[in-house]
Design a protein around this motif. Sequence first.
Motif, short mmCIF file in Angstrom:
data_model
loop_
_atom_site.label_atom_id
_atom_site.label_comp_id
_atom_site.label_asym_id
_atom_site.label_seq_id
_atom_site.Cartn_x
_atom_site.Cartn_y
_atom_site.Cartn_z
N ASN A 142 0.65 -0.76 0.65
CA ASN A 142 -0.11 -2.15 0.52
C ASN A 142 -1.50 -1.97 0.12
O ASN A 142 -2.28 -2.81 0.25
N GLU A 143 -1.77 -0.78 -0.44
CA GLU A 143 -3.11 -0.65 -1.19
C GLU A 143 -2.83 0.00 -2.45
O GLU A 143 -1.85 0.79 -2.67
N LEU A 144 -3.94 -0.46 -3.39
CA LEU A 144 -3.69 0.03 -4.79
C LEU A 144 -5.11 0.34 -5.42
O LEU A 144 -5.99 -0.61 -5.38
N ILE A 145 -5.30 1.38 -6.02
CA ILE A 145 -6.42 1.68 -6.76
C ILE A 145 -6.26 1.29 -8.23
O ILE A 145 -5.08 1.48 -8.91
N PHE A 146 -7.31 0.48 -8.73
CA PHE A 146 -7.08 -0.27 -9.96
C PHE A 146 -8.54 -0.03 -10.72
O PHE A 146 -9.62 -0.33 -10.19
N PHE A 183 0.68 -7.24 -13.37
CA PHE A 183 1.09 -7.89 -12.17
C PHE A 183 2.57 -7.39 -12.00
O PHE A 183 2.73 -7.15 -10.60
N ASP A 184 3.39 -7.36 -12.58
CA ASP A 184 4.91 -6.85 -12.39
C ASP A 184 4.76 -5.37 -11.95
O ASP A 184 5.28 -5.11 -11.08
N ILE A 185 3.99 -4.39 -12.68
CA ILE A 185 3.80 -3.08 -12.26
C ILE A 185 3.32 -2.87 -11.00
O ILE A 185 3.71 -2.00 -10.24
N ALA A 186 2.10 -3.57 -10.63
CA ALA A 186 1.55 -3.62 -9.68
C ALA A 186 2.37 -3.87 -8.24
O ALA A 186 2.36 -3.06 -7.11
N GLN A 187 3.32 -4.76 -8.53
CA GLN A 187 4.27 -5.03 -7.35
C GLN A 187 5.36 -3.87 -6.99
O GLN A 187 5.39 -3.77 -6.09
N LYS A 188 5.44 -3.36 -7.99
CA LYS A 188 6.40 -2.21 -7.89
C LYS A 188 5.71 -0.81 -7.31
O LYS A 188 6.74 0.13 -6.96
N MET A 189 4.50 -0.90 -7.21
CA MET A 189 3.88 0.35 -6.75
C MET A 189 4.29 0.28 -5.09
O MET A 189 3.98 -0.68 -4.54
#
Length: 347
Positions: free
Chosen positions: A181-185, A172-178
């Motif tokens: 407003n889109e993110l592949i997971f 959760f913390d790392i995703a916030q830092k990327m």
Amino acid sequence: MLQTLDKEARLTEEAHRLYGLLKSVSKDKNAKWTYEDCLAAAPYTLSINRFKKEQNAVILAHSYTTPDLVYGVADFRGDSYELALKARETKADVIVFAGVWFMAETAKILNPEKKVLIPAGRAGCTLADAITGEEVKKLRAQHPGVPALCYINSLAEVKAQCDACVTSGNVFDIAQKMPGNELIFVPDLLMAQNLEAELVRRGTPKKIIAAGGSCYVHGHYRPEDVQKLRAEHAGIKVVAHPECPIEVCRLCDYMGSTKGMSAYVAASADKCFGMLTEFGLVNRLEAEHPDKTFIWPCGICEYMKRNTLANTLEALIDPRPEQVVEMEPALAAAAKKSIDKMFELAQ
């Protein structure tokens, strides 16, 4: 005769040591570790600890492995992130990773010059086996410019295609830092849902583009499991792993990593906990908090349980080819970038 008596005395002493550690740990819902169990394990733990010292080896055991490994021979025990840190920091010449393949693979990536062994051989993981590096490459081509995170429960070829690796404790913390407003997971579809919901809750929403599969242990929990726990145990606190379905996590008192769940239990004044996770963690919590009660509906990872005292000793003495982790240098270097980025962002 004196040698025989000395051997018997050492076995008895070791059995007493193990029994002191394991007597409160459930082997299943009804049975406990007996002194006879510990006496049978003693020859293995004595030999493993001796060979470990002779070879300057360190044993890392995931909390989902069995208590005889966790308490009998492990130098460090914990979740994926804790053990990755220990693998990075160790001065040992040999790393024995009692876990599954992607974990031992990560240890090799971090220590290309060291000998890395895994007792269970090519023990898989339904998450790590759910997606390939080539599939991630194609996914990124479909979404150019979108940052990609991979759960640590992934193979090196997947890590090599991603910007950063994450664990259940820092996702959760790392995703916030990327950026963006889109993110592949990848590769956990259920954790992706929990991630998207948590980012909304934190006020930093992102669209999560997910691919892969799910953990066959955590993915099987249902809302009915939570409802049943609350109906049968008044005041129970229910904790879940973020690999569980989102509709389950929303009903729980706490959602977090293996380390997070352990910390929650340790800090709580409550005495009864419903554990929606793998049984190995329940084993540890029973041993470490004998004053508390743990209710466990179901969930055993048969891949983790493939690590035994017998094959740990075998790996140290005469490892089979599948117990030795080898890594192509270019792949290891590419995968290491995403792991190093995780350590950087997790600080």
